[in-house]
Each structure stands twice: as structure tokens, then as C-alpha cells.
Design a protein around this motif. Structure first.
Motif, PDB file in Angstrom:
ATOM      1  N   ILE A   1       0.866  -1.181   0.000  1.00 21.71           N
ATOM      2  CA  ILE A   1       0.000   0.000   0.000  1.00 21.71           C
ATOM      3  C   ILE A   1       0.897   1.224   0.000  1.00 21.71           C
ATOM      4  CG2 ILE A   1      -1.643   1.344   1.349  1.00 21.71           C
ATOM      5  CD1 ILE A   1      -2.829  -1.269   2.349  1.00 21.71           C
TER       6      ILE A   1
ATOM      7  N   ARG B   1      -8.666  -3.927   1.563  1.00 26.67           N
ATOM      8  CA  ARG B   1      -7.389  -3.422   2.092  1.00 26.67           C
ATOM      9  C   ARG B   1      -7.282  -1.915   1.910  1.00 26.67           C
ATOM     10  NH1 ARG B   1      -2.343  -6.563  -0.090  1.00 26.67           N
ATOM     11  NH2 ARG B   1      -1.317  -4.951   1.137  1.00 26.67           N
TER      12      ARG B   1
ATOM     13  N   GLU C   1      -7.328   0.984   4.924  1.00 27.00           N
ATOM     14  CA  GLU C   1      -6.259   1.984   5.003  1.00 27.00           C
ATOM     15  C   GLU C   1      -6.840   3.401   5.013  1.00 27.00           C
ATOM     16  OE1 GLU C   1      -2.326   3.254   5.381  1.00 27.00           O
ATOM     17  OE2 GLU C   1      -3.068   1.195   5.446  1.00 27.00           O
TER      18      GLU C   1
ATOM     19  N   SER D   1      -6.623   6.107   8.021  1.00 27.52           N
ATOM     20  CA  SER D   1      -6.083   7.440   7.760  1.00 27.52           C
ATOM     21  C   SER D   1      -7.047   8.518   8.257  1.00 27.52           C
ATOM     22  CB  SER D   1      -5.808   7.608   6.270  1.00 27.52           C
ATOM     23  OG  SER D   1      -5.263   8.878   5.996  1.00 27.52           O
TER      24      SER D   1
END
Length: 144
Positions: free
Chosen positions: A3, A87, A91, A95
Motif C-alpha cells: 500500500i 485493504r 487503510e 487514515s
């Protein structure tokens, strides 16, 4: 696969724009400029790559203090269903939380509601037709 966070000046960002346009807008005959909405410039851009190839992408934008929108989620068609979208979504949610999110929302295509639900998003209201694409969506929200 890893990532990464992208800037608009990164070479990989052009691959992101191409994938988004191809999967969301080209078939509908919309101009490429549609990619550059009011959120694009000040958003966080997250991608999954491997050996320089782009596989998945999502965008996070703060629309009001503590309110974040996830949009433009895309996974290359040949590898959909392998968890890459989840995924990227996780993320982006993490964040948003790091940035002090009180709420994270998105407008989901109806076929993707179950994926978002697995990560704690809940539908709000009725489905609607997206103005730009004519595709049915429904708003989903995750409180933090």
C-alpha cells in the motif's frame, strides 16, 4: 503487494487516473476532465501496487471538519474479489481516524454494499442514481 500514498506529481498517479477513467467514465462517454472534481486536489490518494503495477486505489477527502468521504474506489477487473478493495478501504478509514474523523461516509455502488458493511459501514436512506454516471448508489456511513 504494498500500500502506498500518492501525490498528484507521482508517475503512478497517472495510472490511477487512467484506471479510474476506464472503469467509471469512458464507457459512458464522459470527458476525462470529470476526474478532476472539487475534491481531487486536496485528497489523500492510496493505492496497492506490485512491481510498478497498479492494482487498486481509493481516495479520502475531508468535506467538513471531522467528516471524511471515501470515493473513487477501484480494483483492476482481473483481480477483483481478492480482498484488495477491502485493504484500500481499511487503510483509508485508518487514515481518516488518524486525522480525527468523527464520521466517514461513501456512496457505494449497490453491488459493493456487502464489502463496505464488513468494515462497519451502514446504509443511510434510499438508493439514488449518481448524476455523473447514471449508476445506482447508496450512502453508507461509519461513525468513529
Amino acid at each position: 503487494m504494498e500500500i502506498i500514498y500518492l501525490n498528484s506529481t507521482d508517475e503512478m498517479y497517472q495510472q490511477v487516473l487512467n484506471l479510474r477513467y476506464d472503469l467509471f467514465f469512458r464507457e459512458r462517454g464522459l470527458p476525462r476532465e470529470i476526474l478532476f472534481d472539487a475534491l481531487e486536489e486536496n485528497s489523500t490518494h492510496v493505492a496497492i501496487i506490485e512491481q510498478g503495477d497498479l492494482y487498486a486505489y481509493g481516495r479520502l477527502s475531508e468535506t467538513a471538519k471531522g467528516i471524511f468521504k471515501i470515493s473513487q474506489m477501484v480494483v483492476k477487473p482481473k483481480i477483483q474479489g481478492k480482498g484488495l478493495g477491502s485493504r484500500v478501504l481499511s487503510e483509508l478509514v485508518n487514515s481518516a481516524l488518524e486525522k480525527g474523523a468523527k464520521e466517514v461516509f461513501l456512496n457505494a455502488r449497490l453491488h459493493a454494499v456487502s464489502m463496505y458493511g464488513k468494515i462497519g459501514f451502514e446504509t443511510v436512506g434510499s438508493s439514488f442514481i449518481a448524476k455523473g454516471t447514471g449508476v445506482p448508489h447508496i450512502k453508507m456511513v461509519k461513525c468513529c
